[in-house]
Design a protein around this motif. Structure first.
Motif, PDB file in Angstrom:
ATOM      1  N   HIS A   1       0.832  -1.205   0.000  1.00  0.00           N
ATOM      2  CA  HIS A   1       0.000   0.000   0.000  1.00  0.00           C
ATOM      3  C   HIS A   1       0.871   1.262   0.000  1.00  0.00           C
ATOM      4  N   ALA A   2       1.982   1.198   0.697  1.00  0.00           N
ATOM      5  CA  ALA A   2       2.937   2.312   0.625  1.00  0.00           C
ATOM      6  C   ALA A   2       3.450   2.458  -0.806  1.00  0.00           C
ATOM      7  N   VAL A   3       3.755   1.326  -1.440  1.00  0.00           N
ATOM      8  CA  VAL A   3       4.220   1.362  -2.836  1.00  0.00           C
ATOM      9  C   VAL A   3       3.157   1.991  -3.734  1.00  0.00           C
ATOM     10  N   SER A   4       1.893   1.607  -3.531  1.00  0.00           N
ATOM     11  CA  SER A   4       0.829   2.124  -4.405  1.00  0.00           C
ATOM     12  C   SER A   4       0.744   3.646  -4.324  1.00  0.00           C
ATOM     13  N   ILE A   5       0.865   4.179  -3.122  1.00  0.00           N
ATOM     14  CA  ILE A   5       0.741   5.630  -2.934  1.00  0.00           C
ATOM     15  C   ILE A   5       1.908   6.374  -3.593  1.00  0.00           C
ATOM     16  N   VAL A   6       3.107   5.868  -3.424  1.00  0.00           N
ATOM     17  CA  VAL A   6       4.268   6.548  -4.017  1.00  0.00           C
ATOM     18  C   VAL A   6       4.229   6.435  -5.547  1.00  0.00           C
ATOM     19  N   LEU A   7       3.875   5.253  -6.067  1.00  0.00           N
ATOM     20  CA  LEU A   7       3.805   5.106  -7.528  1.00  0.00           C
ATOM     21  C   LEU A   7       2.714   5.983  -8.120  1.00  0.00           C
ATOM     22  N   TYR A   8       1.602   6.106  -7.394  1.00  0.00           N
ATOM     23  CA  TYR A   8       0.513   6.988  -7.830  1.00  0.00           C
ATOM     24  C   TYR A   8       0.990   8.435  -7.921  1.00  0.00           C
ATOM     25  N   GLU A   9       1.676   8.907  -6.885  1.00  0.00           N
ATOM     26  CA  GLU A   9       2.167  10.300  -6.904  1.00  0.00           C
ATOM     27  C   GLU A   9       3.144  10.514  -8.056  1.00  0.00           C
ATOM     28  N   VAL A  10       4.026   9.544  -8.264  1.00  0.00           N
ATOM     29  CA  VAL A  10       5.019   9.682  -9.334  1.00  0.00           C
ATOM     30  C   VAL A  10       4.329   9.673 -10.697  1.00  0.00           C
ATOM     31  N   TYR A  11       3.348   8.787 -10.849  1.00  0.00           N
ATOM     32  CA  TYR A  11       2.607   8.717 -12.114  1.00  0.00           C
ATOM     33  C   TYR A  11       1.923  10.048 -12.404  1.00  0.00           C
ATOM     34  N   LYS A  12       1.311  10.598 -11.346  1.00  0.00           N
ATOM     35  CA  LYS A  12       0.614  11.880 -11.450  1.00  0.00           C
ATOM     36  C   LYS A  12       1.591  12.974 -11.888  1.00  0.00           C
ATOM     37  N   LEU A  13       2.759  12.986 -11.271  1.00  0.00           N
ATOM     38  CA  LEU A  13       3.756  14.004 -11.591  1.00  0.00           C
ATOM     39  C   LEU A  13       4.283  13.831 -13.019  1.00  0.00           C
ATOM     40  N   ARG A  14       4.454  12.572 -13.434  1.00  0.00           N
ATOM     41  CA  ARG A  14       4.995  12.316 -14.768  1.00  0.00           C
ATOM     42  C   ARG A  14       3.998  12.663 -15.866  1.00  0.00           C
ATOM     43  N   THR A  15       2.713  12.500 -15.597  1.00  0.00           N
ATOM     44  CA  THR A  15       1.728  12.693 -16.658  1.00  0.00           C
ATOM     45  C   THR A  15       1.004  14.027 -16.542  1.00  0.00           C
ATOM     46  N   SER A  16       1.385  14.840 -15.554  1.00  0.00           N
ATOM     47  CA  SER A  16       0.588  16.041 -15.263  1.00  0.00           C
ATOM     48  C   SER A  16       0.544  17.018 -16.433  1.00  0.00           C
ATOM     49  N   SER A  17       1.563  16.990 -17.290  1.00  0.00           N
ATOM     50  CA  SER A  17       1.555  17.934 -18.407  1.00  0.00           C
ATOM     51  C   SER A  17       0.460  17.611 -19.415  1.00  0.00           C
ATOM     52  N   ILE A  18       0.079  16.325 -19.477  1.00  0.00           N
ATOM     53  CA  ILE A  18      -0.921  15.906 -20.470  1.00  0.00           C
ATOM     54  C   ILE A  18      -2.333  16.363 -20.085  1.00  0.00           C
ATOM     55  N   LYS A  19      -2.602  16.356 -18.782  1.00  0.00           N
ATOM     56  CA  LYS A  19      -3.954  16.486 -18.225  1.00  0.00           C
ATOM     57  C   LYS A  19      -4.872  17.517 -18.855  1.00  0.00           C
ATOM     58  N   ASN A  20      -6.008  17.660 -18.229  1.00  0.00           N
ATOM     59  CA  ASN A  20      -7.071  18.588 -18.618  1.00  0.00           C
ATOM     60  C   ASN A  20      -7.523  18.486 -20.068  1.00  0.00           C
ATOM     61  N   GLU A  21      -8.607  17.795 -20.213  1.00  0.00           N
ATOM     62  CA  GLU A  21      -9.193  17.607 -21.527  1.00  0.00           C
ATOM     63  C   GLU A  21      -9.608  18.957 -22.095  1.00  0.00           C
TER      64      GLU A  21
END
Lengths: 238, 238
Positions: free
Chosen positions: B144-164
């Motif tokens: 569960h700790a892994v899931s939270i950190v990977l989620y944050e990293v994924y969010k940070l890596r893809t944040s430029s794409i966001k907002n339809e």
């Protein structure tokens, strides 16, 4: 106030892990709707969340019993944003900050491991939350999805930067007049989606109480006008 | 480039769940240092992450083999920020964004379920990351700790794409019909603020083109109804 609701969980390990997470992230209320797994096995995965299972978890038999008294109901799904399906337009975990405040009862609703929440359950909720991930395989295990959402909520609750609060009364009135307006306008069951969209857009869009009050006043004006157009007398309009 | 490193995991269910998360969040490399559990049992918990265990996971025997070639090494711990212990001063999951870029090799390092990472392992790393939680029980289960950190990293890596993207036409039409509705309803100059608020709330609230189109359709319906209430004939309504 945060209420975590898990609907018909199938894996006892997930229930145990989730109980632990309830303690890790200080969730206020924990409801299980009709669990399909052995609760005594869940304890093996709960670590120091054992007392959550023994004392805090409330088991109810129906979805409606779990969502009553909530101000905002947030359903969750690993399937979202399919082309053309308005009910499954999603918000992201970090977008729910504005709804979180001490005087609001927020429900976070998670579905079955196998099939998630039903469309009816999603329809009864205000929002559908989706955790973004690999487009080829975004489906998280249940308790891991719970951990991510609870983490985001904990972060938002404990962060100093809080969004201005919208009163529960304004939320209720926005929903009420949205409902009345759509009921007056709708021609077919398909138009029911206009209600879902209007309510969501307004709740997402208002960022202060004064905006919310202005929207309520406007919705009421619109409703009165439409009622007159339909031939109602002014004193018949509530 | 993100490399996930798990040091001497003890529970096969955690290794299985983590393999699934590696797929969910598109982690580039996955190292297991000297796993203490049965890898064939891990497969039972990996769902569609099975191929990650079979093909992607790299098992090494020493910590130093797992961290070589990394530009930034981020150790993790559920114990952090104890008074006076500089080694355990922590950064938070959302603070690692500045390190994440395509030209950097980032290692995310998780320790044993029972005792975490050793002080020596933390010392060899650049940072100690800690997930905030209940001060009385912040200890998350490993996966569960892994899931939270990977989620944050994924969010940070893809944040430029966001907002339809919402089309300019939908934006114009939302403004147009908001304008027409308010013009029909307003009694005084003070009511002009309703237009400002309605337009802003709608623009803030819509997060996809399909929502915007539904709002436009609804606004048009409302406008037609109000026009009729005012005695306009249908063919006079633009």
């Amino acid at each position: 106030m945060i209420r975590l609701i898990v609907v018909e969980p199938e894996g006892s390990y997930n229930v145990g892990f989730i109980a632990r997470l309830v303690k890790n992230f200080e969730v206020d209320e924990f409801y299980l709707v009709n669990p399909k797994c052995k609760m005594e096995e869940a304890i093996n995965f709960s670590a120091q969340g054992r007392d959550i299972l023994e004392k805090k978890a409330l088991i109810v038999s129906a979805f409606d019993d779990a969502i009553k008294d909530l101000d905002i109901k947030i359903a969750t799904s690993s399937i979202a944003d399919n082309e053309g399906d308005l009910l499954r337009r999603s918000i992201k975990p970090w977008e729910i900050g504005k709804f979180i405040s001490d005087d609001k009862k927020i429900g976070l609703i998670f579905g079955r491991e196998s099939v998630g929440l039903t469309r009816e359950e999603i329809f009864k909720s205000d929002f559908l939350l989706h955790i973004p991930g690999n487009p080829a395989y975004p489906v998280l295990n249940l308790s891991h999805a719970v951990s991510i959402v609870l983490y985001e909520v904990y972060k938002l609750r404990t962060s100093s930067i809080k969004n201005e609060n919208i009163s529960n009364e304004s939320i209720k009135l926005m929903e009420l007049y949205s409902r009345k307006i759509i009921d007056s306008l709708k021609r077919s069951e398909g138009d029911e989606y206009m209600y879902v969209v209007l309510k969501r857009v307004l709740l997402k869009g208002v960022s202060s109480e004064i905006e919310a009050k202005t929207i309520v006043r406007l919705l009421r004006k619109i409703y009165v006008k439409i009622s007159i157009a339909e031939g109602k007398k002014v004193d018949e309009i509530e």
